[in-house]
Design a protein around this motif. Structure first.
Motif, mmCIF file in Angstrom:
data_model
loop_
_atom_site.group_PDB
_atom_site.id
_atom_site.type_symbol
_atom_site.label_atom_id
_atom_site.label_comp_id
_atom_site.label_asym_id
_atom_site.label_seq_id
_atom_site.Cartn_x
_atom_site.Cartn_y
_atom_site.Cartn_z
ATOM 1 N N ARG A 1 10.953 -34.999 -40.371
ATOM 2 C CA ARG A 1 10.521 -33.920 -39.480
ATOM 3 C C ARG A 1 9.399 -33.100 -40.134
ATOM 4 O O ARG A 1 8.422 -32.715 -39.490
ATOM 5 N N LEU A 2 9.541 -32.878 -41.429
ATOM 6 C CA LEU A 2 8.529 -32.122 -42.167
ATOM 7 C C LEU A 2 7.177 -32.837 -42.092
ATOM 8 O O LEU A 2 6.138 -32.220 -41.867
ATOM 9 N N LEU A 3 7.208 -34.157 -42.238
ATOM 10 C CA LEU A 3 5.962 -34.937 -42.199
ATOM 11 C C LEU A 3 5.350 -34.914 -40.801
ATOM 12 O O LEU A 3 4.131 -34.930 -40.650
ATOM 13 N N MET A 4 6.209 -34.874 -39.769
ATOM 14 C CA MET A 4 5.692 -34.809 -38.398
ATOM 15 C C MET A 4 5.014 -33.466 -38.155
ATOM 16 O O MET A 4 4.008 -33.371 -37.480
ATOM 17 N N GLU A 5 5.592 -32.416 -38.736
ATOM 18 C CA GLU A 5 5.075 -31.066 -38.458
ATOM 19 C C GLU A 5 3.899 -30.672 -39.339
ATOM 20 O O GLU A 5 3.093 -29.850 -38.948
ATOM 21 N N ILE A 6 3.819 -31.256 -40.533
ATOM 22 C CA ILE A 6 2.685 -30.914 -41.423
ATOM 23 C C ILE A 6 1.866 -32.182 -41.599
ATOM 24 O O ILE A 6 2.150 -33.014 -42.466
ATOM 25 N N SER A 7 0.840 -32.317 -40.769
ATOM 26 C CA SER A 7 0.111 -33.587 -40.734
ATOM 27 C C SER A 7 -0.671 -33.846 -42.030
ATOM 28 O O SER A 7 -0.998 -34.984 -42.345
ATOM 29 N N THR A 8 -0.916 -32.783 -42.813
ATOM 30 C CA THR A 8 -1.701 -32.966 -44.040
ATOM 31 C C THR A 8 -0.823 -33.351 -45.238
ATOM 32 O O THR A 8 -1.340 -33.620 -46.318
ATOM 33 N N LEU A 9 0.495 -33.344 -45.025
ATOM 34 C CA LEU A 9 1.398 -33.662 -46.136
ATOM 35 C C LEU A 9 1.410 -35.161 -46.380
ATOM 36 O O LEU A 9 1.569 -35.948 -45.436
ATOM 37 N N PHE A 10 1.234 -35.561 -47.643
ATOM 38 C CA PHE A 10 1.186 -36.985 -47.970
ATOM 39 C C PHE A 10 2.550 -37.426 -48.495
ATOM 40 O O PHE A 10 3.084 -36.824 -49.428
ATOM 41 N N TYR A 11 3.124 -38.460 -47.876
ATOM 42 C CA TYR A 11 4.426 -38.969 -48.293
ATOM 43 C C TYR A 11 4.233 -40.041 -49.353
ATOM 44 O O TYR A 11 3.511 -41.019 -49.126
ATOM 45 N N SER A 12 4.842 -39.850 -50.499
ATOM 46 C CA SER A 12 4.710 -40.847 -51.563
ATOM 47 C C SER A 12 5.667 -42.008 -51.279
ATOM 48 O O SER A 12 6.886 -41.825 -51.250
ATOM 49 N N ILE A 13 5.111 -43.187 -51.047
ATOM 50 C CA ILE A 13 5.944 -44.370 -50.761
ATOM 51 C C ILE A 13 6.441 -44.940 -52.082
ATOM 52 O O ILE A 13 5.641 -45.269 -52.963
ATOM 53 N N SER A 14 7.760 -45.020 -52.202
ATOM 54 C CA SER A 14 8.350 -45.517 -53.448
ATOM 55 C C SER A 14 8.368 -47.033 -53.473
ATOM 56 O O SER A 14 8.253 -47.685 -52.428
ATOM 57 N N ALA A 15 8.556 -47.571 -54.663
ATOM 58 C CA ALA A 15 8.809 -49.008 -54.809
ATOM 59 C C ALA A 15 10.306 -49.177 -54.995
ATOM 60 O O ALA A 15 10.971 -48.321 -55.587
ATOM 61 N N THR A 16 10.862 -50.253 -54.464
ATOM 62 C CA THR A 16 12.287 -50.514 -54.667
ATOM 63 C C THR A 16 12.565 -52.008 -54.773
ATOM 64 O O THR A 16 11.823 -52.822 -54.227
ATOM 65 N N THR A 17 13.670 -52.299 -55.470
ATOM 66 C CA THR A 17 14.089 -53.701 -55.566
ATOM 67 C C THR A 17 15.133 -54.025 -54.497
ATOM 68 O O THR A 17 15.601 -55.148 -54.434
ATOM 69 N N ARG A 18 15.531 -53.029 -53.682
ATOM 70 C CA ARG A 18 16.531 -53.377 -52.669
ATOM 71 C C ARG A 18 15.863 -54.148 -51.528
ATOM 72 O O ARG A 18 14.651 -54.069 -51.328
ATOM 73 N N GLN A 19 16.695 -54.889 -50.797
ATOM 74 C CA GLN A 19 16.191 -55.683 -49.674
ATOM 75 C C GLN A 19 15.810 -54.759 -48.518
ATOM 76 O O GLN A 19 16.481 -53.750 -48.300
ATOM 77 N N PRO A 20 14.743 -55.115 -47.758
ATOM 78 C CA PRO A 20 14.420 -54.285 -46.592
ATOM 79 C C PRO A 20 15.551 -54.343 -45.553
ATOM 80 O O PRO A 20 16.163 -55.384 -45.386
ATOM 81 N N ARG A 21 15.805 -53.195 -44.921
ATOM 82 C CA ARG A 21 16.779 -53.188 -43.814
ATOM 83 C C ARG A 21 16.035 -53.567 -42.543
ATOM 84 O O ARG A 21 14.801 -53.505 -42.499
ATOM 85 N N THR A 22 16.795 -53.920 -41.495
ATOM 86 C CA THR A 22 16.167 -54.278 -40.222
ATOM 87 C C THR A 22 15.235 -53.150 -39.786
ATOM 88 O O THR A 22 15.625 -51.980 -39.814
ATOM 89 N N GLY A 23 14.011 -53.511 -39.419
ATOM 90 C CA GLY A 23 13.066 -52.504 -38.926
ATOM 91 C C GLY A 23 12.196 -51.917 -40.018
ATOM 92 O O GLY A 23 11.231 -51.209 -39.722
#
Ligand code: 5GP
Length: 201
Positions: free
Chosen positions: A23-45
């Protein structure tokens, strides 16, 4: 130029930090979300490069060796880490960066980046926390008890953070975080240039 804010949001499992951060990212369009790296399997979607960078354990170890992470931690048997490069790049450009990471990771970032803004989310009550953990579905009584007890232990660590926000409703929690951001931007030590501009002939 003022450097961007490094916002670190975490909390015990079941406190709803994912929903609040979205919700914070939707409301503050200038906020940059840091995408993490993970070894877990992707979930559906989930898509590689959107929710996470899904990498192998070998790649993850390689990134650790190459010092590509600001922090990393093992969470429920999988590795998660914050790639440092993009975070630094955005902060240096004056953009605010949001990390939604677990408590161990946040404590590690605190040591390296004392200028970060550390926000701990609390559930409104233990009853609500228990409902939220159960709501995740398919928990056996043993797994539920383990998650619930570890969530209670994690809550106690929240006292090490700078800010605490009660996640009673998403709207109220988001408003409080926006107020924290506004106050942090006004801190004297983040605005020394304003004094210099006025006082330098
Ligand atoms: P999930 O697998 O459900 O997306 O995330 C599990 C946990 O890992 C969550 O508590 C999430 O905040 C945490 N997490 C996600 N990315 C990172 C990261 O880069 N570093 C650390 N330390 N924790 C992370």
């Amino acid at each position: 130029m003022q450097k961007g804010l490094l916002l670190v949001v975490s909390g015990a499992s079941g406190t709803g930090k994912g929903t609040v951060c979205k919700r914070l990212l939707m409301e503050i369009s200038t906020l940059f979300y840091s995408i993490s790296a993970t070894t877990r399997q992707p979930r559906t979607g989930e898509t590689d490069g959107v929710e996470y960078f899904f990498i192998t354990v070998e790649q993850f170890q390689q990134w650790i060796a190459e010092e590509k992470f600001l922090e990393y931690a093992e969470v429920y048997g999988n590795l998660y880490g914050t790639p440092i490069h993009k975070v630094e790049e955005r902060l240096n450009r004056g953009e605010d960066v949001l990390l939604e990471i677990d408590i161990q990771g946040a404590l590690n970032v605190m040591k390296k980046r004392p200028d970060g803004v550390y926000i701990f989310l609390l559930p409104p009550s233990l009853e609500e926390l228990s409902n939220r953990i159960k709501g995740r579905g398919s928990e056996s009584p043993e797994t539920f008890a383990r998650r619930f007890n570890s969530a209670k232990n994690e809550i106690a660590i929240g006292k090490k953070y700078q800010y605490v926000v009660l996640n009673d409703t998403v709207e109220a929690a988001v408003e409080q975080i926006k107020s924290i951001i506004a106050a942090e931007r006004c801190k004297v030590n983040r605005n020394e240039n304003l004094f210099e501009n006025l006082l330098t002939p």
